[in-house]
Design an enzyme around this catalytic site. Structure first.
Site, short mmCIF file in Angstrom:
data_model
loop_
_atom_site.label_atom_id
_atom_site.label_comp_id
_atom_site.label_asym_id
_atom_site.label_seq_id
_atom_site.Cartn_x
_atom_site.Cartn_y
_atom_site.Cartn_z
N ARG A 257 0.87 -1.18 0.00
CA ARG A 257 0.00 0.00 0.00
C ARG A 257 0.90 1.22 0.00
O ARG A 257 1.39 1.66 1.04
CB ARG A 257 -0.88 -0.03 1.26
N HIS A 261 -3.36 4.96 4.32
CA HIS A 261 -4.49 4.03 4.43
C HIS A 261 -5.74 4.63 3.78
O HIS A 261 -6.43 3.98 2.99
CB HIS A 261 -4.76 3.69 5.90
N TYR A 270 3.87 6.02 11.11
CA TYR A 270 4.16 4.65 11.53
C TYR A 270 5.06 3.85 10.58
O TYR A 270 5.31 2.68 10.81
CB TYR A 270 2.85 3.88 11.80
C1 LIG Z 1 -14.25 -5.25 11.33
C2 LIG Z 1 -13.52 -3.95 11.13
N1 LIG Z 1 -12.63 -3.54 12.06
C3 LIG Z 1 -11.98 -2.37 11.89
C4 LIG Z 1 -12.21 -1.60 10.78
C5 LIG Z 1 -11.45 -0.28 10.59
N2 LIG Z 1 -10.45 -0.54 9.51
C6 LIG Z 1 -10.74 -0.23 8.23
S1 LIG Z 1 -9.57 -0.78 7.19
C7 LIG Z 1 -8.64 -1.42 8.43
C8 LIG Z 1 -7.38 -2.14 8.10
C9 LIG Z 1 -7.63 -3.21 7.11
O1 LIG Z 1 -6.42 -3.80 6.74
P1 LIG Z 1 -6.35 -4.84 5.57
O2 LIG Z 1 -7.35 -5.92 5.79
O3 LIG Z 1 -4.93 -5.25 5.46
O4 LIG Z 1 -6.82 -4.03 4.28
P2 LIG Z 1 -6.11 -2.74 3.66
O5 LIG Z 1 -6.65 -1.55 4.40
O6 LIG Z 1 -4.65 -2.87 3.82
O7 LIG Z 1 -6.54 -2.73 2.24
C10 LIG Z 1 -9.25 -1.19 9.66
C11 LIG Z 1 -8.70 -1.60 10.97
C12 LIG Z 1 -13.16 -2.06 9.85
N3 LIG Z 1 -13.46 -1.36 8.74
N4 LIG Z 1 -13.78 -3.25 10.03
#
Ligand SMILES: Cc1ncc(C[n+]2csc(CCOP(=O)(O)OP(=O)(O)O)c2C)c(N)n1
Ligand SMILES: [Mg+2]
Lengths: 351, 320
Positions: A257, A261, A270
């Site tokens: 990424r 985010h 971070y």
């Molecule tokens: C169940 C849940 N917990 C927390 C969040 C808040 N949140 C949104 S994206 C994210 C990280 C997701 O990481 P990843 O699965 O690696 O996907 P990426 O963002 O890297 O595409 C978090 C903690 C959420 N949307 N859903």
């Protein structure tokens, strides 16, 4: 009572297209020059869309937006392998998947601008609304695959999620059911190394994510997620296997990424600039350009023409999106239930 | 017409609907070979095969999540959560997805599924097996919540629930599963969702109760003329029927076995206060469980509303 090895496992990593643009011919999937051009054009579209979306957010024309910069090969390459009847369950960062299967661009923008109508997939696409609650859509793909098999529909189901999602219970429950029922399903992890501020090492102590599939009784493979040919080939093989009754496959795409985010995040808090720079050097688009140039069908003029075309499509979509206008307040009630309950009916009159 | 238990009536409904509509499939823990831990799905695996009666892994969120995918695909899944006390892991799927798929996809995908769960106390089961947390589900627009109160309503409501285009949680009061028999027509009939039933008309006081509490109200001896209402569907609630009754009697007693705070009784009382306060002659009273964790069976009689407590509440509102 012997103490013996009762099972051993190994995990393969597939890469075909090297950062310098050379390919391993023995592993190269059958793609025509036209296919490669199409992959390139879609990746340019995904990147251009992303840049425009971030800019629109900064101008206040979109809400919070999650950039997909750097993940174009992992998204476009996997979606490119699908057939029109397949069912798709994307997560929230899969604009490259949506663009590849022809999801209307103005609707993608409309959604991120805060208008629910952007989520209404055209009837020709079996694509679910993107999943915001991380990983919770994985069981839906299982259900669709069960239903497809029950109906004897010769199709496959694909679901995309991030590395963070692999820590969720629904990942486990979905994988487990897919293994038990040997479903026509392809799990595609965009392992972009980060879940907001949590690095992969904070998500799992496992050496790979791919190996998690082995515990559920099916194949897990790792691919270089910035190598569009490896992603395409792994997905194509997995889909063929799914359609011919061979059960599910888990594909872990190693990617990065590159951007924050979301537009509300500051990744500088971070992670180091060196890390970002190292991954940026492995850029998926650059790599494909080098390959195409070696093959003699890429040059600056073609690149700029491709970018201009992408920009024109996106700008036209922005115009369409902004011409649609805000939804009517009554719109909240229209799809609340098939028929409103007594109280909803009363509330609806009052909005 | 045969006199059936609720278990038999539900089994008959499932069996007939599966025969009528090939889209209907069952899934859940032990629903197939074992016929369900309460035998609700007994014989269905033999009759319809493993493609339609699916024994799943132990996976509440997975079961409801898979049912969502199946429903969106075009099937009519009937998922079983073995006991309501284990539905909490699947609340995420219900809240986050089942309830909003129609809204989020603007009607492109719908979610015509039923989640059946044995519910309620009084069967001397272990911890977590006797919960009544219907209010959690009633707080969720986009889901319908149905509670039958006898074999006849169980069959008609379940057939309506399976045919309903929206997600329905169907809560089966375990205490009633085999307690009473009723005449249940062999043929096809539905009881519309969202419509309450006036179990008995009366003049003095309206009592509203559902599930196994309805039976308890019926057993309560009182000299007063009670109009007893069984909502049958908890969401969407049939406010018209309830309010018409309260406007007539001027008194309301609500009986539910869930805890008092944040229970559905609070919503009913608030609605009556908004819509019919000028016709009320007495305070609205709630007879509920106290706000404590559901006790083990030795104390269950002190926890649940009893006929004595119901009678006292009726006497209290009649003093006004
Ligand atoms: C169940 C849940 N917990 C927390 C969040 C808040 N949140 C949104 S994206 C994210 C990280 C997701 O990481 P990843 O699965 O690696 O996907 P990426 O963002 O890297 O595409 C978090 C903690 C959420 N949307 N859903
Ligand atoms: Mg990630």
């Amino acid at each position: 009572m012997p103490d013996e090895i009762c099972a051993t496992f190994s995990v393969h990593r597939l890469s075909i297209l090297a950062p310098d643009g050379t390919v391993d011919e023995a592993l190269m999937p059958p793609l025509s020059e036209g296919d490669v051009r199409r992959l390139y054009e879609l990746m340019v579209l995904a990147r251009t869309f992303d840049q425009r979306a971030v800019a629109l957010q900064r101008e206040g024309r979109l809400g919070t937006y999650p950039p997909s910069l750097g993940q174009e090969a992992a998204q476009v390459g996997s979606a490119f392998a699908l057939q029109p009847d397949d069912w798709l369950f994307p997560s929230f960062r899969e604009m490259g998947v949506q663009l590849t299967v022809g999801y209307p661009i103005h609707q993608i923008l409309q959604y991120w601008a805060g208008d629910e109508r952007g989520q209404q997939a055209p009837p020709s696409l079996n694509i679910f609304p993107i999943c915001i609650s991380v990983g919770t859509h994985i069981p839906h793909a299982v259900g669709a695959a069960l239903a497809a098999r029950y109906r004897h529909d010769p199709l496959a189901v694909a679901v995309w999620f991030g590395d963070g999602a692999t820590s969720k219970g629904d990942f486990h429950e979905g994988f487990n059911m897919a293994g038990v029922f040997r479903l026509p399903l392809v799990f595609i992890c965009q392992n972009n190394q980060w879940a907001i501020s949590v690095p992969l090492s904070g998500q799992t102590a496992a050496a790979t994510l791919a190996q998690k599939a082995l515990a559920y009784g099916f194949e897990g493979v790792q691919v270089d997620g910035n190598d569009v040919f490896a992603v395409y080939r792994a997905t194509r093989d997995a889909l063929l296997k799914a359609r011919s009754g061979g059960g599910p496959t888990f594909i872990e795409c190693l990617t990065y990424r590159v951007a924050d985010h979301t537009t509300s995040d500051d990744a500088g808090r971070y992670r180091s600039a060196d890390e970002v720079a190292a991954w940026s050097a492995l850029d998926p688009l650059l790599r494909l350009e080098r390959y195409m140039e070696r093959c003699g069908f890429w040059n600056e003029a073609y690149a700029s023409e491709t970018r201009q075309k992408a920009l024109a499509d996106i700008d036209a979509a922005i115009v369409t999106m902004e011409a649609v206008g805000a939804p009517d307040p009554d719109d909240m009630f229209v799809h609340a239930l098939s028929l409103p309950g007594q109280r909803q009916a009363g509330q609806r009159k009052g909005v | 017409m045969a006199r059936l238990t609720m278990v038999q009536a539900i089994n008959q409904a499932l069996s007939q609907e599966m025969a009528r509509d090939e889209r209907v499939v069952l899934l859940g823990e032990d629903v197939g070979r074992d016929g369900g831990v309460f035998r609700v799905s007994e014989g269905l695996l033999e009759r319809f095969g493993a493609e339609r009666v699916i024994d799943t892994p132990l996976s509440e969120s997975g079961i409801v999540g898979a049912a969502i995918g199946m429903a969106a695909y075009g099937l009519r899944p009937v998922a079983e959560i073995q006991f309501m006390g284990f539905i909490y892991a699947a609340l995420d799927q219900l809240y986050t997805h089942a309830a909003r798929l129609r809204t989020r996809s603007r009607g492109r995908f719908t979610c015509p599924l039923v989640v059946r769960a044995p519910y309620g106390a009084g069967i001397k089961a272990p911890e977590m097996h006797e919960e009544s947390s219907e209010a959690l589900l009633c707080h969720l627009p986009g889901i319908k919540v149905v509670v039958p109160s006898g074999p006849y309503s169980a069959k008609g409501l379940l057939l309506a629930a399976i045919r309903d285009p929206d997600p329905v949680v169907f809560l089966e009061p375990t205490r009633l599963y085999r307690m009473l028999r009723e005449e249940v027509p062999e043929g096809d009939y539905t009881i519309p969702l969202g419509v309450a039933r006036i179990v008995q008309p009366g003049r003095d006081v309206t009592v509203v109760a559902w599930g196994s509490m309805l039976e308890r109200v019926l057993k309560t001896e009182t000299p007063h003329s009670v109009e007893l209402i069984d909502p049958q569907t908890l969401t969407p609630f049939d406010w018209d029927t309830l309010l018409a009754s309260v406007r007539k009697t001027g008194r309301l007693v609500i009986v539910h076995e869930a805890v008092k705070s944040g229970g559905l009784g609070a919503e009913i009382a608030a609605t009556v206060a908004e819509e019919a306060i000028l016709q009320l002659r007495a305070p609205v009273l709630r007879v509920t469980a106290p706000d404590v964790v559901l006790p083990l069976p030795k104390l269950i009689d002190s926890y649940l509303p009893t006929t004595g407590k119901i009678r006292t509440a009726i006497d209290d509102v009649m003093r006004y």
